[in-house]
Each structure stands twice: as structure tokens, then as C-alpha cells.
Scaffold this active site. Sequence first.
Site, PDB file in Angstrom:
ATOM      1  N   SER A  39      46.146  19.061   2.056  1.00  0.00           N
ATOM      2  CA  SER A  39      45.399  17.920   1.504  1.00  0.00           C
ATOM      3  C   SER A  39      45.231  16.831   2.554  1.00  0.00           C
ATOM      4  O   SER A  39      44.174  16.204   2.667  1.00  0.00           O
ATOM      5  CB  SER A  39      46.128  17.352   0.292  1.00  0.00           C
ATOM      6  OG  SER A  39      46.228  18.333  -0.706  1.00  0.00           O
ATOM      7  N   ARG A 268      29.703  29.952   3.212  1.00  0.00           N
ATOM      8  CA  ARG A 268      30.653  30.190   4.309  1.00  0.00           C
ATOM      9  C   ARG A 268      30.844  31.662   4.625  1.00  0.00           C
ATOM     10  O   ARG A 268      30.974  32.040   5.795  1.00  0.00           O
ATOM     11  CB  ARG A 268      32.008  29.578   3.955  1.00  0.00           C
ATOM     12  CG  ARG A 268      31.980  28.097   4.107  1.00  0.00           C
ATOM     13  CD  ARG A 268      33.298  27.463   3.807  1.00  0.00           C
ATOM     14  NE  ARG A 268      33.111  26.027   3.936  1.00  0.00           N
ATOM     15  CZ  ARG A 268      33.957  25.128   3.502  1.00  0.00           C
ATOM     16  NH1 ARG A 268      35.079  25.498   2.916  1.00  0.00           N
ATOM     17  NH2 ARG A 268      33.722  23.847   3.666  1.00  0.00           N
ATOM     18  N   SER A 366      37.566  21.772  -3.741  1.00  0.00           N
ATOM     19  CA  SER A 366      39.002  21.980  -4.003  1.00  0.00           C
ATOM     20  C   SER A 366      39.760  20.675  -4.200  1.00  0.00           C
ATOM     21  O   SER A 366      40.688  20.623  -5.017  1.00  0.00           O
ATOM     22  CB  SER A 366      39.663  22.835  -2.931  1.00  0.00           C
ATOM     23  OG  SER A 366      39.114  22.581  -1.692  1.00  0.00           O
TER      24      SER A 366
HETATM   25  C1  FAD Z   1      41.680  21.561   7.617  1.00  0.00           C
HETATM   26  C2  FAD Z   1      41.276  21.602   6.177  1.00  0.00           C
HETATM   27  C3  FAD Z   1      40.164  20.899   5.742  1.00  0.00           C
HETATM   28  C4  FAD Z   1      39.782  20.921   4.407  1.00  0.00           C
HETATM   29  N1  FAD Z   1      38.720  20.161   3.993  1.00  0.00           N
HETATM   30  C5  FAD Z   1      38.450  20.090   2.662  1.00  0.00           C
HETATM   31  C6  FAD Z   1      37.465  19.184   2.188  1.00  0.00           C
HETATM   32  O1  FAD Z   1      36.853  18.461   2.946  1.00  0.00           O
HETATM   33  N2  FAD Z   1      37.226  19.134   0.851  1.00  0.00           N
HETATM   34  C7  FAD Z   1      37.908  19.915  -0.051  1.00  0.00           C
HETATM   35  O2  FAD Z   1      37.660  19.820  -1.259  1.00  0.00           O
HETATM   36  N3  FAD Z   1      38.858  20.772   0.399  1.00  0.00           N
HETATM   37  C8  FAD Z   1      39.152  20.862   1.718  1.00  0.00           C
HETATM   38  N4  FAD Z   1      40.131  21.709   2.143  1.00  0.00           N
HETATM   39  C9  FAD Z   1      40.920  22.448   1.152  1.00  0.00           C
HETATM   40  C10 FAD Z   1      41.870  21.475   0.467  1.00  0.00           C
HETATM   41  O3  FAD Z   1      42.350  20.563   1.413  1.00  0.00           O
HETATM   42  C11 FAD Z   1      43.028  22.194  -0.184  1.00  0.00           C
HETATM   43  O4  FAD Z   1      42.577  23.272  -0.958  1.00  0.00           O
HETATM   44  C12 FAD Z   1      43.791  21.253  -1.086  1.00  0.00           C
HETATM   45  O5  FAD Z   1      44.121  20.082  -0.383  1.00  0.00           O
HETATM   46  C13 FAD Z   1      45.042  21.919  -1.601  1.00  0.00           C
HETATM   47  O6  FAD Z   1      45.842  20.944  -2.193  1.00  0.00           O
HETATM   48  P1  FAD Z   1      47.185  21.351  -2.895  1.00  0.00           P
HETATM   49  O7  FAD Z   1      47.797  20.099  -3.376  1.00  0.00           O
HETATM   50  O8  FAD Z   1      46.929  22.439  -3.863  1.00  0.00           O
HETATM   51  O9  FAD Z   1      48.042  22.019  -1.725  1.00  0.00           O
HETATM   52  P2  FAD Z   1      48.444  21.445  -0.292  1.00  0.00           P
HETATM   53  O10 FAD Z   1      47.764  20.184   0.015  1.00  0.00           O
HETATM   54  O11 FAD Z   1      48.286  22.560   0.655  1.00  0.00           O
HETATM   55  O12 FAD Z   1      49.974  21.107  -0.493  1.00  0.00           O
HETATM   56  C14 FAD Z   1      50.933  22.114  -0.710  1.00  0.00           C
HETATM   57  C15 FAD Z   1      52.304  21.477  -0.590  1.00  0.00           C
HETATM   58  O13 FAD Z   1      53.317  22.403  -0.985  1.00  0.00           O
HETATM   59  C16 FAD Z   1      54.359  22.388  -0.010  1.00  0.00           C
HETATM   60  N5  FAD Z   1      55.063  23.687  -0.087  1.00  0.00           N
HETATM   61  C17 FAD Z   1      54.578  24.910   0.196  1.00  0.00           C
HETATM   62  N6  FAD Z   1      55.528  25.843  -0.039  1.00  0.00           N
HETATM   63  C18 FAD Z   1      56.631  25.190  -0.478  1.00  0.00           C
HETATM   64  C19 FAD Z   1      57.943  25.588  -0.856  1.00  0.00           C
HETATM   65  N7  FAD Z   1      58.326  26.882  -0.841  1.00  0.00           N
HETATM   66  N8  FAD Z   1      58.833  24.638  -1.234  1.00  0.00           N
HETATM   67  C20 FAD Z   1      58.484  23.323  -1.238  1.00  0.00           C
HETATM   68  N9  FAD Z   1      57.260  22.885  -0.883  1.00  0.00           N
HETATM   69  C21 FAD Z   1      56.340  23.806  -0.519  1.00  0.00           C
HETATM   70  C22 FAD Z   1      53.616  22.144   1.279  1.00  0.00           C
HETATM   71  O14 FAD Z   1      54.451  21.718   2.314  1.00  0.00           O
HETATM   72  C23 FAD Z   1      52.640  21.048   0.825  1.00  0.00           C
HETATM   73  O15 FAD Z   1      53.264  19.800   0.780  1.00  0.00           O
HETATM   74  C24 FAD Z   1      40.526  21.707   3.489  1.00  0.00           C
HETATM   75  C25 FAD Z   1      41.630  22.425   3.920  1.00  0.00           C
HETATM   76  C26 FAD Z   1      42.015  22.377   5.255  1.00  0.00           C
HETATM   77  C27 FAD Z   1      43.215  23.150   5.684  1.00  0.00           C
END
Ligand code: FAD
Length: 486
Positions: A39, A268, A366
Site C-alpha cells: 500500500s 496489462r 485495488s
Molecule cells: C509498486 C506498487 C504500486 C501499486 N500501485 C497501485 C495503484 O496505484 N493503485 C492501486 O489501486 N493499487 C496499486 N497497487 C496495488 C495495491 O497497492 C495493493 O493491492 C494494495 O495496497 C494491497 O493492500 P493490502 O492492505 O491488502 O496489503 P499490503 O499493503 O500489501 O499490506 C500487507 C501487510 O501484511 C503484512 N504481512 C504479510 N505477511 C504477514 C505475516 N505473516 N504476519 C504479519 N504481517 C504480515 C505486510 O508486511 C504488510 O504490512 C500497487 C502495488 C505495488 C506493489
Amino acid sequence: MKKVVIVGAGLAGSYLAAHLPADCAVTLVTKKTRGDSNSMLAQGGIAVAVATGDSAAQHADDTLKAGKYHNNAAAVSQLVTTGPVLVKELLAQGMPFDKTSNGELAFGLEGAHSCHRILHAQGDQTGHALTQFVQGMIQNVEWKENTTVVDLLIANGECRGVMLRDAQGQLRPEYADFTVLATGGLGHLYPLTTNDATITGDGIALAQRNGVKLADMAYVQFHPTLLTKNGKCYGLITEAIRGAGAILVDENGTHIMQDFPQKDLAPRDVVTRQLKAWQQKGHQLFLDISAIKDFRKKFPGVSRNLDKHRINFEETALIPIKPGAHFCMGGIKTDLNAQTSLKRLFAIGEVACNGVHGANRLASNSLLDCLVSAHKAAATISTSAMKTDQTVAVKTQPAEPKIIPHLPEQTQLLEMAWKSIGVVRTKETLKEFLNWLARFNYQNLRPEQLSAQELSIANLCVCAELIANSALAQPRSLGANYIEGE
Ligand SMILES: Cc1cc2nc3c(=O)[nH]c(=O)nc-3n(C[C@H](O)[C@H](O)[C@H](O)COP(=O)(O)OP(=O)(O)OC[C@H]3O[C@@H](n4cnc5c(N)ncnc54)[C@H](O)[C@@H]3O)c2cc1C
């Protein structure tokens, strides 16, 4: 008091922590610090149909088209109707999305969107600005940073918390009435990825080990433009740059996407396959940014990253890129309230699959899904009438002799994954890959007996097997699951 454990401090986990009511005692566990997540890296922005002339129906159409109509239409409808409400709420709370010189919200364009609907913050640092803003709203939560969840605790067929390894390396149970996985995707299954170093498919693997249902694992999105130098990835070059006029070229300046109707803004998977085909012919790949005026001003984060890695982009107007792993459309199967197949276990954000993305995610959907799925989980948990009782006996497994792990080398696994479950797959390589995986004992290992490195390799092997099996089970190529000849 309801005890809630949230695993993962990205946008989904943080938004949930900020929106659970005061009668919940919340623990937020995260592998490294609150700043380490995908994120925090999101550059492009957040797609939301609030501009004049745009509509939820148009946003839904674009999402379904990109997802090849494999999406769950009800989940798409929830995303495009609840999303704008939540974004307007954030705006009212002071979230500083970028504005035009007239003080109106500035909407950007990305691939496969039919109109300008992407909100940004601090240019290309939307994820960082948004996640930090949401984390600033969190109150009365017990943070457990540098703590890794290794397994679920199950009693009477219900999830009653997690087993974690704390910052000192000690295993501890953390009991809860409700457990929410917000652990993100699995980018580090592949040698080139945009993902944060902590994203190793943990949530998906621990769900699989505990018999929790998964869905759509075949669909992994590969991003066309990863900044690469000497075979290494140094971050993402946002699609918004192509939205602003940049084009993909080879070392001769040939426009690679020239013959495609949507050219550089095609979905993509289409762009990525074309780039891979170009690579196989021995070409180098670049993003030609010569059409963009004031590049440094418009893309300050990308420019800083290019400077850091000594890419001479102002002189050449070229950025060296390669395709790599970016996003997982599949994951832990949930309903529209983020409930998984296991009672008291929820999944939100990228680790979850409610079907919203279908076979291919529409760019910038996302972050919106993180808000919507976390909002639904917060509502369900806060109104749940399920009994709260953290003294329920959780059967801990009897101490067993350590099973000696027999795992592949990480680099070997990643290379095999890129070859077999990457951008282009064949039925034969999928089967060969599954046979190769079967040589290792990752399915029989006890997570709490493994080192951090062993656990992350075992988790990636579980994810790899799920992707290969899911890809083989599909009757034909669809979206991100491209099987040659099918
Ligand atoms: C470089 C990049 C650019 C992107 N740009 C965009 C964009 O512009 N717009 C958009 O909509 N989406 C974008 N995405 C996708 C989007 O960022 C992600 O899909 C979204 O942020 C995921 O959020 P989340 O909270 O589900 O997971 P994440 O933000 O990935 O957070 C997961 C968390 O879980 C923690 N974790 C993992 N495993 C464990 C464990 N076993 N125990 C404890 N903690 C754990 C990690 O450390 C992290 O803190 C991008 C992704 C990337 C990588």
C-alpha cells in the site's frame, strides 16, 4: 469486549483498525514496521467514479471488461457504489488528494479506464499519502510490529486467533473472537516484482494449510513496466506515465504497441505478453517519455527513484523497463462481507478474493477494494452477535519431533515460477512444474518449526502449487491466465 486481531498494516488492515468501534479491543500485527507494505508503494492512484460525466455504471463496465467478465458482478457493484461514499468521507476528513489550479479534484487516466477517474495524492505517492492518513486515524489499537503470524488457531471449527512469532523470535498464541487477514499478495514468488519485501504469500498459505477455501489463484497480474537495471528490479514505473503520453519502444525506437487498438494503454496482460514476445526476439525495452512536459514535476517520486539509480532519463527520455509480478487477483475466497469459509475468519484487501477483479484487475481498483472490503468487515464484526469468549480451548498440537525441511533454493523456485506460472504458460510446463514441486515436503511441515526463511519459501511453494493447479483447471486462457494454444 470483542477481541479482534488484524494481520497486516497495509491500507486494508489500517482502514479496518481505524473503523472498528470502541467496544473492540484491536491488535494490529505486522511483519516489519507500519511503513512496510505494498500500500505504501502504490503510485498510480485510486479509481473512483466521482467526476462530472463519470458514473458507477461506467466504472463497473470498465472493471468487468478488464476482468474478462470473470468477475463477481455483485462485488463489482459494491466496489463502484460503496467506494465513492468512502472516498468522499476521506475527503471530508481532510485526505489531501491532488487538486487542479481551480481547486477541483484532479482526475488522471490509466489503462482500460474509459475516462479520467484516478485520484492521486502528492503526485505519484498516493499509496503512501493515503495509508499514512488512514494510519493517523487509528486510535486505541495495540500495535505489534516486527511480528510474523505463522498459523491460525482453530477451536471447534472456528478461528480463535493466530500463532505469532514476536520481535524476540518467541512463538506466542494471540487469542481473538475475530481474526482478519490483510497480508497482501505473493509478488515475491517471482524473480522480478514490484512488491514490498514482506509480501511472500503468507496469508494464502496459512489459509490453505487450515482448509480455508481459495479462489481464482491462476490469475496473477504482471506489470509491464518495472524499472530494471542489470537484471534487478528497482521499483515500479507507474502506468499513469503512459496515461500522460509515454510509449513503449525498443532499442531502435520502434513503437511496440503500435498495432493494438488501445496502444500503450491496452490491458496489462496484453501489454505484458507483447513485451515478453519482444524480449524473446532479443530486444531491450524502454519507456519513451519524450512526449511528457514537466516530467519531474508530474512524477516526483519516480524521478527521485530514477535519480537514485542513476538513470539518465532527462537526457535520453528513455527509462529501461521489464515486465514482472505485481498483483494477485485470486486469494482467500470471501463473501461480500469479507467472511471466509472458516467461521470468525475474515480476509480483506489483496489477500482476499471476493471476485471483484475477475481474471484481470483494472488499474487503481485495488486501493479502492482495500477500503470497501475493510469497511464491510468492520460493519460485520461490529454488528456480529457471535459469542465473545477468548478462553475457548484451542488444541495446541502435541510437541512433535521436527520434520527436516526439504525445500528448494529460493532463487531456483523463483526462476521455475517465472518459467512455468509466469506471463505465458503451457499445459506441459504447468504439469512439469507440479512434478518438480512434488519433490519437496513443504506441505507436511509445521510452520512453527521453521525459520523465517524456511517458512517464507514453504509459503511460496504452497502458493506456486495453488497457481499451477488453478491454471491447469481452467478450460481456456482467460485474462492473466494465458495458456499457449488454449
Ligand atoms: C509498486 C506498487 C504500486 C501499486 N500501485 C497501485 C495503484 O496505484 N493503485 C492501486 O489501486 N493499487 C496499486 N497497487 C496495488 C495495491 O497497492 C495493493 O493491492 C494494495 O495496497 C494491497 O493492500 P493490502 O492492505 O491488502 O496489503 P499490503 O499493503 O500489501 O499490506 C500487507 C501487510 O501484511 C503484512 N504481512 C504479510 N505477511 C504477514 C505475516 N505473516 N504476519 C504479519 N504481517 C504480515 C505486510 O508486511 C504488510 O504490512 C500497487 C502495488 C505495488 C506493489
